[in-house]
Design a protein around this motif. Structure first.
Motif, PDB file in Angstrom:
ATOM      1  N   ALA A  21     -12.445 -23.763-130.076  1.00 54.83           N
ATOM      2  CA  ALA A  21     -11.614 -23.859-131.282  1.00 54.83           C
ATOM      3  C   ALA A  21     -10.208 -23.299-131.022  1.00 54.83           C
ATOM      4  CB  ALA A  21     -12.287 -23.100-132.423  1.00 54.83           C
ATOM      5  N   LEU A  22     -10.155 -22.208-130.279  1.00 52.88           N
ATOM      6  CA  LEU A  22      -8.855 -21.586-129.988  1.00 52.88           C
ATOM      7  C   LEU A  22      -7.972 -22.544-129.184  1.00 52.88           C
ATOM      8  CD1 LEU A  22      -7.041 -19.071-130.005  1.00 52.88           C
ATOM      9  CD2 LEU A  22      -8.428 -18.107-128.147  1.00 52.88           C
ATOM     10  N   VAL A  23      -8.538 -23.128-128.141  1.00 51.08           N
ATOM     11  CA  VAL A  23      -7.744 -24.039-127.302  1.00 51.08           C
ATOM     12  C   VAL A  23      -7.335 -25.277-128.104  1.00 51.08           C
ATOM     13  CG1 VAL A  23      -7.743 -25.510-125.253  1.00 51.08           C
ATOM     14  CG2 VAL A  23      -8.756 -23.236-125.140  1.00 51.08           C
ATOM     15  N   ALA A  24      -8.251 -25.798-128.913  1.00 51.50           N
ATOM     16  CA  ALA A  24      -7.914 -26.994-129.702  1.00 51.50           C
ATOM     17  C   ALA A  24      -6.740 -26.679-130.640  1.00 51.50           C
ATOM     18  CB  ALA A  24      -9.130 -27.456-130.498  1.00 51.50           C
ATOM     19  N   GLY A  25      -6.775 -25.503-131.261  1.00 46.30           N
ATOM     20  CA  GLY A  25      -5.705 -25.116-132.186  1.00 46.30           C
ATOM     21  C   GLY A  25      -4.380 -24.935-131.473  1.00 46.30           C
ATOM     22  N   VAL A 239      -5.192 -18.596-133.350  1.00 43.56           N
ATOM     23  CA  VAL A 239      -4.196 -19.658-133.151  1.00 43.56           C
ATOM     24  C   VAL A 239      -2.898 -19.324-133.882  1.00 43.56           C
ATOM     25  CG1 VAL A 239      -3.666 -22.099-133.560  1.00 43.56           C
ATOM     26  CG2 VAL A 239      -5.983 -21.424-132.884  1.00 43.56           C
ATOM     27  N   ASP A 240      -3.011 -18.927-135.154  1.00 41.41           N
ATOM     28  CA  ASP A 240      -1.800 -18.731-135.950  1.00 41.41           C
ATOM     29  C   ASP A 240      -0.893 -17.655-135.372  1.00 41.41           C
ATOM     30  OD1 ASP A 240      -2.400 -20.708-137.684  1.00 41.41           O
ATOM     31  OD2 ASP A 240      -3.134 -19.402-139.293  1.00 41.41           O
ATOM     32  N   SER A 241      -1.486 -16.512-135.010  1.00 42.87           N
ATOM     33  CA  SER A 241      -0.623 -15.440-134.515  1.00 42.87           C
ATOM     34  C   SER A 241      -0.075 -15.779-133.129  1.00 42.87           C
ATOM     35  CB  SER A 241      -1.331 -14.085-134.525  1.00 42.87           C
ATOM     36  OG  SER A 241      -2.609 -14.176-133.957  1.00 42.87           O
ATOM     37  N   PHE A 242      -0.898 -16.376-132.271  1.00 47.32           N
ATOM     38  CA  PHE A 242      -0.413 -16.701-130.926  1.00 47.32           C
ATOM     39  C   PHE A 242       0.723 -17.726-131.005  1.00 47.32           C
ATOM     40  CE2 PHE A 242      -0.971 -18.927-126.700  1.00 47.32           C
ATOM     41  CZ  PHE A 242      -0.521 -17.866-125.931  1.00 47.32           C
ATOM     42  N   MET A 243       0.535 -18.735-131.832  1.00 44.47           N
ATOM     43  CA  MET A 243       1.561 -19.776-131.886  1.00 44.47           C
ATOM     44  C   MET A 243       2.814 -19.289-132.619  1.00 44.47           C
ATOM     45  SD  MET A 243       0.351 -21.851-129.888  1.00 44.47           S
ATOM     46  CE  MET A 243       1.636 -23.108-129.949  1.00 44.47           C
ATOM     47  N   ALA A 244       2.645 -18.383-133.583  1.00 43.29           N
ATOM     48  CA  ALA A 244       3.836 -17.820-134.238  1.00 43.29           C
ATOM     49  C   ALA A 244       4.642 -17.016-133.217  1.00 43.29           C
ATOM     50  CB  ALA A 244       3.426 -16.933-135.412  1.00 43.29           C
ATOM     51  N   ILE A 245       3.958 -16.317-132.329  1.00 42.01           N
ATOM     52  CA  ILE A 245       4.652 -15.554-131.281  1.00 42.01           C
ATOM     53  C   ILE A 245       5.345 -16.528-130.320  1.00 42.01           C
ATOM     54  CG2 ILE A 245       4.255 -14.053-129.280  1.00 42.01           C
ATOM     55  CD1 ILE A 245       2.026 -12.687-131.025  1.00 42.01           C
ATOM     56  N   ALA A 246       4.646 -17.612-129.959  1.00 42.54           N
ATOM     57  CA  ALA A 246       5.253 -18.603-129.051  1.00 42.54           C
ATOM     58  C   ALA A 246       6.506 -19.209-129.697  1.00 42.54           C
ATOM     59  CB  ALA A 246       4.246 -19.701-128.723  1.00 42.54           C
ATOM     60  N   GLU A 247       6.424 -19.456-130.989  1.00 40.24           N
ATOM     61  CA  GLU A 247       7.585 -20.045-131.674  1.00 40.24           C
ATOM     62  C   GLU A 247       8.740 -19.049-131.726  1.00 40.24           C
ATOM     63  OE1 GLU A 247       5.511 -21.495-135.170  1.00 40.24           O
ATOM     64  OE2 GLU A 247       4.468 -22.928-133.843  1.00 40.24           O
ATOM     65  N   ALA A 248       8.412 -17.760-131.797  1.00 43.56           N
ATOM     66  CA  ALA A 248       9.459 -16.735-131.817  1.00 43.56           C
ATOM     67  C   ALA A 248      10.215 -16.676-130.489  1.00 43.56           C
ATOM     68  CB  ALA A 248       8.849 -15.367-132.126  1.00 43.56           C
TER      69      ALA A 248
END
Ligand code: PGA
Length: 251
Positions: A21-25, A239-248
């Motif tokens: 699920a994590l990788v898919a997200g 997913v949400d926190s990791f991708m928010a960090i990536a977007e930052a």
């Protein structure tokens, strides 16, 4: 220009279904055109599985550790060749949990770093001081020693393909982050230590910050001149926190 790198260090967490699920997200939210590179670091038993779920995504895979030795009678160890065979491009060397819980000293870490490079993996060298070392004003001395052991062993030119991660031990998993000023000051120090040997290499090497990076502190950390991304533990498991960090990290 250094392209930011955001690495998710999953440590000893997750089972197949959580990881699926994590990788898919992450795949769904990752824009391969964005100016940021993503790397995930699962536990050894899941490397093959994660490699297959990442196929075609442009997201890199790495190991959390490796043996300093080549294949042979070393029960429980994992070689650089095995990591490569499983699809890894990166591997951590000298994470503080390895140094503290497994007694890895600077020489062992330098040997692991060299083994990784020799095999064609990109090592991510983790350095950082303990709280008592910071309180004693010894942060630069500790980081200089940890980085120096590697540079002495492999030579500065070999660092061209490597990544350094500054992770103050007191900030790992504690919710207590270094301030952007504290982090930038150590990152600049690390870059100047590299520049003493080669200004070109110093300008190329990505220096990640790690230690309780969260979406709400990532923007200010990544805005610092010498911070080229992050090594993310706890926040990389969602997913949400990791991708928010990536977007930052996307300028
Ligand atoms: P943390 O871990 O983000 O949970 O503090 C970082 C790391 O140990 O790499």
């Amino acid at each position: 220009m250094r392209v930011p790198l955001i690495a998710g260090n999953w440590k000893m967490n997750g089972r197949r279904e959580d990881i699926r699920a994590l990788v898919a997200g992450i795949r769904e939210r990752f824009n391969a055109g964005a100016r940021v590179e993503l790397l995930v670091l699962p536990s050894f038993p899941y490397l093959d599985f994660v490699a297959s779920t990442l196929e075609g995504s442009g997201i890199d895979l790495g190991g959390q550790d490796l043996s300093e030795r080549d294949d042979g009678a070393f029960t429980g160890d994992v070689s650089a060749g095995m990591l490569l065979d499983c699809g890894c491009r990166y591997v951590l060397a000298g994470h503080s949990e390895r140094r503290t819980l497994h007694g890895e000293d600077d020489q062992t870490v330098a040997a692991k770093f060299e083994t990784a490079l020799r095999a064609g993996l990109k090592p991510v060298l983790c350095v950082g001081e303990l709280l008592e070392e910071r309180d004693q004003g010894r942060t630069e001395e500790v980081v200089r020693r940890q980085l120096g052991a590697v540079v002495d062993r492999v030579g500065i030119a070999a660092l061209a393909d490597a990544v350094v991660a500054y992770e103050p031990v007191w900030a790992i998993g504690t919710g207590r982050t270094a301030s952007p000023e504290q982090a930038q000051s150590v990152h600049a120090f690390i870059r100047s230590q590299l520049a003493d040997e080669s200004a070109t290499i110093a300008g190329q090497v990505r220096i990640l910050y790690g230690g309780s990076v969260k979406p709400d502190n990532a923007v200010d950390l990544f805005a610092c001149d010498d911070i080229d991304g992050g090594l993310i533990g706890g926040a990389s498991l969602q997913v949400d926190s990791f991708m928010a960090i990536a977007e930052a990290a996307c300028p």
